[in-house]
Design a protein around this motif. Sequence first.
Motif, PDB file in Angstrom:
ATOM      1  N   LYS A  86     -93.424 -22.771  47.801  1.00 12.81           N
ATOM      2  CA  LYS A  86     -92.509 -23.747  47.229  1.00 12.81           C
ATOM      3  C   LYS A  86     -91.442 -24.107  48.262  1.00 12.81           C
ATOM      4  O   LYS A  86     -91.056 -23.288  49.099  1.00 12.81           O
ATOM      5  CB  LYS A  86     -91.827 -23.184  45.977  1.00 12.81           C
ATOM      6  CG  LYS A  86     -92.780 -22.863  44.839  1.00 12.81           C
ATOM      7  CD  LYS A  86     -93.278 -24.113  44.146  1.00 12.81           C
ATOM      8  CE  LYS A  86     -94.099 -23.758  42.909  1.00 12.81           C
ATOM      9  NZ  LYS A  86     -94.541 -24.943  42.164  1.00 12.81           N
ATOM     10  N   ILE A  89     -89.225 -28.579  44.837  1.00 13.64           N
ATOM     11  CA  ILE A  89     -88.182 -28.594  43.812  1.00 13.64           C
ATOM     12  C   ILE A  89     -87.082 -29.485  44.377  1.00 13.64           C
ATOM     13  O   ILE A  89     -86.526 -29.196  45.439  1.00 13.64           O
ATOM     14  CB  ILE A  89     -87.629 -27.179  43.554  1.00 13.64           C
ATOM     15  CG1 ILE A  89     -88.761 -26.231  43.141  1.00 13.64           C
ATOM     16  CG2 ILE A  89     -86.535 -27.218  42.480  1.00 13.64           C
ATOM     17  CD1 ILE A  89     -88.430 -24.767  43.319  1.00 13.64           C
ATOM     18  N   TYR A 124     -90.563 -30.957  40.367  1.00 15.64           N
ATOM     19  CA  TYR A 124     -89.545 -30.671  39.354  1.00 15.64           C
ATOM     20  C   TYR A 124     -88.191 -31.028  39.955  1.00 15.64           C
ATOM     21  O   TYR A 124     -87.807 -30.507  41.014  1.00 15.64           O
ATOM     22  CB  TYR A 124     -89.574 -29.202  38.963  1.00 15.64           C
ATOM     23  CG  TYR A 124     -88.518 -28.801  37.948  1.00 15.64           C
ATOM     24  CD1 TYR A 124     -88.626 -29.195  36.611  1.00 15.64           C
ATOM     25  CD2 TYR A 124     -87.413 -28.048  38.328  1.00 15.64           C
ATOM     26  CE1 TYR A 124     -87.666 -28.833  35.682  1.00 15.64           C
ATOM     27  CE2 TYR A 124     -86.451 -27.679  37.405  1.00 15.64           C
ATOM     28  CZ  TYR A 124     -86.575 -28.079  36.081  1.00 15.64           C
ATOM     29  OH  TYR A 124     -85.618 -27.724  35.159  1.00 15.64           O
ATOM     30  N   GLU A 142     -81.928 -21.768  38.843  1.00 20.86           N
ATOM     31  CA  GLU A 142     -83.041 -22.587  38.355  1.00 20.86           C
ATOM     32  C   GLU A 142     -84.060 -22.829  39.475  1.00 20.86           C
ATOM     33  O   GLU A 142     -85.270 -22.760  39.249  1.00 20.86           O
ATOM     34  CB  GLU A 142     -82.511 -23.922  37.829  1.00 20.86           C
ATOM     35  CG  GLU A 142     -83.566 -24.851  37.258  1.00 20.86           C
ATOM     36  CD  GLU A 142     -84.097 -24.432  35.909  1.00 20.86           C
ATOM     37  OE1 GLU A 142     -84.932 -25.165  35.345  1.00 20.86           O
ATOM     38  OE2 GLU A 142     -83.686 -23.371  35.392  1.00 20.86           O
ATOM     39  N   LYS A 154     -87.950 -21.519  39.346  1.00 22.28           N
ATOM     40  CA  LYS A 154     -89.069 -22.447  39.474  1.00 22.28           C
ATOM     41  C   LYS A 154     -89.945 -22.126  40.679  1.00 22.28           C
ATOM     42  O   LYS A 154     -91.145 -22.430  40.685  1.00 22.28           O
ATOM     43  CB  LYS A 154     -88.544 -23.884  39.579  1.00 22.28           C
ATOM     44  CG  LYS A 154     -87.947 -24.437  38.304  1.00 22.28           C
ATOM     45  CD  LYS A 154     -88.999 -24.585  37.205  1.00 22.28           C
ATOM     46  CE  LYS A 154     -88.408 -25.155  35.929  1.00 22.28           C
ATOM     47  NZ  LYS A 154     -89.418 -25.281  34.855  1.00 22.28           N
ATOM     48  N   SER A 155     -89.361 -21.513  41.699  1.00 22.42           N
ATOM     49  CA  SER A 155     -90.121 -21.223  42.911  1.00 22.42           C
ATOM     50  C   SER A 155     -91.151 -20.121  42.709  1.00 22.42           C
ATOM     51  O   SER A 155     -92.088 -19.981  43.505  1.00 22.42           O
ATOM     52  CB  SER A 155     -89.178 -20.843  44.061  1.00 22.42           C
ATOM     53  OG  SER A 155     -88.637 -19.546  43.877  1.00 22.42           O
ATOM     54  N   ARG A 162     -92.902 -19.801  39.833  1.00 25.44           N
ATOM     55  CA  ARG A 162     -93.842 -20.194  38.769  1.00 25.44           C
ATOM     56  C   ARG A 162     -95.049 -20.912  39.351  1.00 25.44           C
ATOM     57  O   ARG A 162     -94.944 -21.556  40.370  1.00 25.44           O
ATOM     58  CB  ARG A 162     -93.137 -21.104  37.757  1.00 25.44           C
ATOM     59  CG  ARG A 162     -92.059 -20.373  36.946  1.00 25.44           C
ATOM     60  CD  ARG A 162     -91.358 -21.300  35.999  1.00 25.44           C
ATOM     61  NE  ARG A 162     -90.247 -20.641  35.364  1.00 25.44           N
ATOM     62  CZ  ARG A 162     -89.364 -21.258  34.569  1.00 25.44           C
ATOM     63  NH1 ARG A 162     -89.464 -22.556  34.325  1.00 25.44           N
ATOM     64  NH2 ARG A 162     -88.353 -20.584  34.024  1.00 25.44           N
TER      65      ARG A 162
END
Length: 355
Positions: free
Chosen positions: A169, A288, A312, A348, A352-353, A355
């Motif tokens: 990510k 992200i 995202y 956040e 997210k990184s 997932r």
Amino acid sequence: MRKKTRVLIVDDSALVRNSLIRLFKTDPDIEVVGSAADPFLAAKIMETVIPDVITLDIEMPKMDGLTFLRKLMTQHPIAVVICSTLTEKGSDSYMKALELGAVEVITKPKVGTRQFFEEACIRVCDVVKAAALTKPKKLTAKPMIVQPKLTADAMLPKARTNSLQTTDKVALVGASTGGTEALLTFLQSMPLDCPGIAIVQHMPEHFTAAFSNRLNNICQIRVKEAVDGDSILRGQALIAPGNMHMLVKRSGSRYYVEIKDGPLVSRHRPSVDVLFRSGAHNVGKNAIGVIMTGMGDDGAKGMKEMHDAGTYCIAQDEASCVVFGMPHEAIKHGGVDSVMPLKRIASEVVAKSFR
């Protein structure tokens, strides 16, 4: 009737004062309420009229601009735009001005001042009007404690996202006015295993190196001014050098940055739109996106392109922004998945990184 932005000009150069007066007269939303050759004369003017914004030189007789800025921010906070002939050697003063509460810095040349202000007319007026919308905070005597270190078409066309699969990510971040302190909050919260981060902060040439070094000395993760070909690595943030665009590229599963010259995009170089479009091309759903406080709309179109490519995307909320312009435009363009306070963004991104 729209309220005009009242400006007080403080500069020991009569040429600069006159150039700024002429420049501000071109904008019907700005009113010059006075000009002064030194801070003592400025204080006299402020006994009768309180400006919305002060443009302030640093090197002046009787009292230097940084001392005056400190006094203002500890006694009667007012939005201040530094207008100085700072050079690379003077970048410590630049960073000090931001720490003391200056909203923005405009670097004026040592020669060709009049021509510079004529060419930069729109930008200077925009900066001053944006500064008037900020809410300057009172400076406390407590010093910062530094912990020991344990349109983008002009640069690249639209294209389909690179479909090569990888689990890595990458966080792509854009910021402008107010972004120096926002990035400090964001990066200080990053753990050592955070995703690799690429940042565009609107900042003059020569100052991004000092800014990166300052953050590197404060944050857990490594922070550096980006160099062409730098890999985007976990636990590291790369900041685009002033006056150069930064793009994210990919070679196999490796992400890296390309630093290149080019025209102003959305009136900026580096441009957030250029970074974000490259993210849409080469990172897609593995990115992200984060857009922070800033004036104007740079990054809004690029964030929508990233969003459409599966990224995202996060926007800083209005309450925590110095200027809500860039996040607001990104939201209006439909490219934002979440709007949140600055203090929540880092956690956040990290969540997210993984997932």
